[in-house]
Design a protein around this motif. Structure first.
Motif, PDB file in Angstrom:
ATOM      1  N   ALA A  74       0.837  -1.205   0.000  1.00  0.00           N
ATOM      2  CA  ALA A  74       0.000   0.000   0.000  1.00  0.00           C
ATOM      3  C   ALA A  74       0.870   1.253   0.000  1.00  0.00           C
ATOM      4  N   GLY A  75       1.949   1.232   0.744  1.00  0.00           N
ATOM      5  CA  GLY A  75       2.845   2.385   0.776  1.00  0.00           C
ATOM      6  C   GLY A  75       3.499   2.643  -0.565  1.00  0.00           C
ATOM      7  N   GLU A  76       3.931   1.563  -1.246  1.00  0.00           N
ATOM      8  CA  GLU A  76       4.526   1.725  -2.576  1.00  0.00           C
ATOM      9  C   GLU A  76       3.502   2.229  -3.574  1.00  0.00           C
ATOM     10  N   MET A  77       2.258   1.811  -3.427  1.00  0.00           N
ATOM     11  CA  MET A  77       1.225   2.292  -4.336  1.00  0.00           C
ATOM     12  C   MET A  77       1.030   3.799  -4.187  1.00  0.00           C
ATOM     13  N   VAL A  78       1.054   4.287  -2.962  1.00  0.00           N
ATOM     14  CA  VAL A  78       0.939   5.730  -2.734  1.00  0.00           C
ATOM     15  C   VAL A  78       2.131   6.458  -3.345  1.00  0.00           C
ATOM     16  N   SER A  79       3.327   5.907  -3.167  1.00  0.00           N
ATOM     17  CA  SER A  79       4.533   6.549  -3.704  1.00  0.00           C
ATOM     18  C   SER A  79       4.519   6.584  -5.227  1.00  0.00           C
ATOM     19  N   ILE A  80       4.086   5.483  -5.863  1.00  0.00           N
ATOM     20  CA  ILE A  80       3.991   5.468  -7.323  1.00  0.00           C
ATOM     21  C   ILE A  80       2.899   6.423  -7.790  1.00  0.00           C
ATOM     22  N   SER A  81       1.785   6.453  -7.084  1.00  0.00           N
ATOM     23  CA  SER A  81       0.694   7.375  -7.440  1.00  0.00           C
ATOM     24  C   SER A  81       1.188   8.819  -7.426  1.00  0.00           C
ATOM     25  N   ALA A  82       2.034   9.149  -6.461  1.00  0.00           N
ATOM     26  CA  ALA A  82       2.522  10.519  -6.317  1.00  0.00           C
ATOM     27  C   ALA A  82       3.403  10.957  -7.481  1.00  0.00           C
ATOM     28  N   LEU A  83       3.867  10.001  -8.302  1.00  0.00           N
ATOM     29  CA  LEU A  83       4.644  10.359  -9.486  1.00  0.00           C
ATOM     30  C   LEU A  83       3.761  11.000 -10.552  1.00  0.00           C
ATOM     31  N   PHE A  84       2.448  10.806 -10.457  1.00  0.00           N
ATOM     32  CA  PHE A  84       1.516  11.290 -11.475  1.00  0.00           C
ATOM     33  C   PHE A  84       0.678  12.484 -11.012  1.00  0.00           C
ATOM     34  N   GLY A  85       0.711  12.776  -9.724  1.00  0.00           N
ATOM     35  CA  GLY A  85      -0.054  13.904  -9.208  1.00  0.00           C
ATOM     36  C   GLY A  85      -0.104  13.856  -7.690  1.00  0.00           C
ATOM     37  N   GLU A  86      -0.750  14.831  -7.121  1.00  0.00           N
ATOM     38  CA  GLU A  86      -0.877  14.896  -5.668  1.00  0.00           C
ATOM     39  C   GLU A  86      -1.931  13.900  -5.195  1.00  0.00           C
ATOM     40  N   VAL A  87      -1.546  12.988  -4.330  1.00  0.00           N
ATOM     41  CA  VAL A  87      -2.451  11.948  -3.848  1.00  0.00           C
ATOM     42  C   VAL A  87      -3.337  12.508  -2.744  1.00  0.00           C
ATOM     43  N   GLU A  88      -4.635  12.220  -2.827  1.00  0.00           N
ATOM     44  CA  GLU A  88      -5.540  12.667  -1.773  1.00  0.00           C
ATOM     45  C   GLU A  88      -5.134  12.060  -0.443  1.00  0.00           C
ATOM     46  N   ASP A  89      -5.109  12.905   0.591  1.00  0.00           N
ATOM     47  CA  ASP A  89      -4.638  12.465   1.898  1.00  0.00           C
ATOM     48  C   ASP A  89      -5.577  11.488   2.582  1.00  0.00           C
ATOM     49  N   GLU A  90      -6.864  11.627   2.313  1.00  0.00           N
ATOM     50  CA  GLU A  90      -7.840  10.809   3.020  1.00  0.00           C
ATOM     51  C   GLU A  90      -9.040  10.545   2.128  1.00  0.00           C
ATOM     52  N   LEU A  91      -9.662   9.400   2.306  1.00  0.00           N
ATOM     53  CA  LEU A  91     -10.834   9.048   1.524  1.00  0.00           C
ATOM     54  C   LEU A  91     -12.035   9.875   1.959  1.00  0.00           C
ATOM     55  N   ASP A  92     -13.030  10.000   1.047  1.00  0.00           N
ATOM     56  CA  ASP A  92     -14.292  10.630   1.410  1.00  0.00           C
ATOM     57  C   ASP A  92     -14.880   9.913   2.619  1.00  0.00           C
ATOM     58  N   GLU A  93     -15.688  10.647   3.407  1.00  0.00           N
ATOM     59  CA  GLU A  93     -16.247  10.079   4.627  1.00  0.00           C
ATOM     60  C   GLU A  93     -17.021   8.786   4.368  1.00  0.00           C
ATOM     61  N   SER A  94     -17.767   8.739   3.247  1.00  0.00           N
ATOM     62  CA  SER A  94     -18.571   7.555   2.949  1.00  0.00           C
ATOM     63  C   SER A  94     -17.718   6.353   2.569  1.00  0.00           C
ATOM     64  N   LYS A  95     -16.400   6.575   2.296  1.00  0.00           N
ATOM     65  CA  LYS A  95     -15.532   5.490   1.848  1.00  0.00           C
ATOM     66  C   LYS A  95     -14.439   5.128   2.850  1.00  0.00           C
ATOM     67  N   GLN A  96     -14.372   5.856   3.956  1.00  0.00           N
ATOM     68  CA  GLN A  96     -13.287   5.626   4.898  1.00  0.00           C
ATOM     69  C   GLN A  96     -13.305   4.220   5.480  1.00  0.00           C
ATOM     70  N   GLN A  97     -14.479   3.633   5.579  1.00  0.00           N
ATOM     71  CA  GLN A  97     -14.570   2.277   6.121  1.00  0.00           C
ATOM     72  C   GLN A  97     -13.897   1.245   5.226  1.00  0.00           C
ATOM     73  N   PHE A  98     -13.615   1.621   3.962  1.00  0.00           N
ATOM     74  CA  PHE A  98     -12.988   0.697   3.023  1.00  0.00           C
ATOM     75  C   PHE A  98     -11.483   0.923   2.894  1.00  0.00           C
ATOM     76  N   ALA A  99     -10.906   1.796   3.731  1.00  0.00           N
ATOM     77  CA  ALA A  99      -9.469   2.072   3.659  1.00  0.00           C
ATOM     78  C   ALA A  99      -8.670   0.826   4.006  1.00  0.00           C
ATOM     79  N   VAL A 100      -7.564   0.629   3.288  1.00  0.00           N
ATOM     80  CA  VAL A 100      -6.646  -0.454   3.606  1.00  0.00           C
ATOM     81  C   VAL A 100      -6.015  -0.146   4.958  1.00  0.00           C
ATOM     82  N   SER A 101      -6.000  -1.106   5.849  1.00  0.00           N
ATOM     83  CA  SER A 101      -5.483  -0.889   7.202  1.00  0.00           C
ATOM     84  C   SER A 101      -4.059  -0.328   7.164  1.00  0.00           C
ATOM     85  N   GLY A 102      -3.861   0.763   7.903  1.00  0.00           N
ATOM     86  CA  GLY A 102      -2.549   1.370   7.970  1.00  0.00           C
ATOM     87  C   GLY A 102      -2.255   2.361   6.870  1.00  0.00           C
ATOM     88  N   GLU A 103      -3.170   2.553   5.912  1.00  0.00           N
ATOM     89  CA  GLU A 103      -2.934   3.495   4.812  1.00  0.00           C
ATOM     90  C   GLU A 103      -4.259   4.152   4.426  1.00  0.00           C
TER      91      GLU A 103
END
Length: 351
Positions: A74-103
């Motif tokens: 999950a951490g590498e995915m965030v780092s690779i994503s950041a090569l293409f643009g600014e990654v959103e810091d947090e999911l929308d409230e309705s989607k936070q329950q689906f966050a990968v644990s620890g990320e």
């Protein structure tokens, strides 16, 4: 317009200092599959390769596929994503329950259980499977597949997303993408000129209320949240800020009306759209009526997933839709990140 720096199959792969990235076109100039063998470490440790990946994404219509990243964290995915643009810091409230644990920036989609929270990833639970023959063309009779552009109802709509495959069924579960630049250009000039005068009224309140009608457990916005997320008006024909290409834009479950730029919307009308989940007839007349054309096979790519695939798309020149699978027999797990805005040196990279 930026030059196409990537090569078709048969070119030398990216070497230790970057080399030339090899890609395979997916549908004419729309979409590209990277055929150079890559790993998360190689991507993250090679600046020249990072630049070529970014350029290939933008120069091939905003759709890029990487394969073989089977051990991506999950951490590498965030780092690779950041090569293409600014990654959103947090999911929308309705989607936070689906966050990968620890990320908190990575969302799990599918029918697997989070190993820590034990929550099932229920998003896309009702997407139908593709019909015999596999056509993803929009069907007016049942309004499926649910072709859309993400979160156009937000004040600052996200520019794109990355989707990574961890588990996939042997059949079904494809994701489909449409080239909204080529689709617009293929319309009669008179139609294009008319669409340029229109705007889409997009509302998260409408979006959530509409889902709630068929999925009562889906939360609707509170009055305070509604004030904080007012409806947005976006152009139906959008000019991409980087390459200046024009594309169709603004279709989403939150699109509740299509109207001329100068037209006003009363508070009473907005209440009907948002509180009663009413979709104005103009959405059908101006946008939904175009979807069978926009999602015709000549403008679309159906991506059948393999474990380790990472797909990146640009919301400003594409639409996409999920498709279903047999959830009782098979397991599907996808991870997703969202790009909030362009990287600061985007224009320089494409010059």
């Amino acid at each position: 317009m930026a030059k196409d720096r990537s090569r078709s199959p048969g070119a030398n792969g990216a070497g230790a200092n970057g080399g030339v990235l090899s890609v395979q076109p997916l549908k004419g100039n729309f979409g590209a599959l990277v055929t150079t063998e890559l790993s998360p470490q190689r991507i993250l440790q090679t600046p020249a390769l990072q630049e070529q990946l970014y350029q290939a994404w933008q120069e091939r219509g905003g759709l890029l596929v990487l394969r073989g990243l089977k051990e991506l964290t999950a951490g590498e995915m965030v780092s690779i994503s950041a090569l293409f643009g600014e990654v959103e810091d947090e999911l929308d409230e309705s989607k936070q329950q689906f966050a990968v644990s620890g990320e908190s920036r990575v969302m799990r989609i599918g029918n697997t259980y989070d190993p820590v929270t034990k929550r099932i990833s229920s998003l896309n639970a009702f997407d139908p499977q593709l019909p015999p023959g596999g056509s993803s063309q929009y069907r007016p009779a049942d309004r499926k597949p649910a072709w859309h552009t993400d979160s156009v109802y937000r004040k600052d709509a996200p520019i794109g997303s990355l989707l990574y495959c961890r588990q996939t069924p042997p059949e079904g579960g494809a994701t489909c993408f449409a080239d909204t630049v080529s689709a617009l250009a293929a319309l009669p000039v008179e139609k294009q000129e008319k669409l340029k005068t229109l705007e889409c009224l997009c509302s998260q309140t409408h979006h959530d209320a509409k889902i709630n009608k068929t999925s009562p457990d889906f939360p609707t916005l509170t009055p305070e949240q509604r004030k904080q997320s007012p409806a947005q008006r976006v152009p139906m024909v959008l000019e991409h800020p980087l390459n200046k290409r024009l594309s169709l834009y603004g279709m989403n479950g939150g699109t509740c009306r299509v109207l001329p730029r100068e037209a006003k919307v009363t508070e009473e009308e907005l209440d009907r759209y948002e509180l009663e989940a009413v979709e104005h007839a103009s959405v059908q007349e101006e946008w939904r009526s175009l979807l069978p054309f926009v999602t015709d096979a000549r403008f679309t790519v159906k991506w059948d997933w393999q474990v380790g695939d990472l797909v990146l798309w640009d919301n400003r020149c594409t639409m996409h839709c999920a498709t279903g699978f047999d959830r009782e027999r098979y397991t599907r797990e996808m991870w997703r990140t969202t790009l909030a805005k362009d990287r600061s040196d985007a224009a320089e990279l494409l010059a």
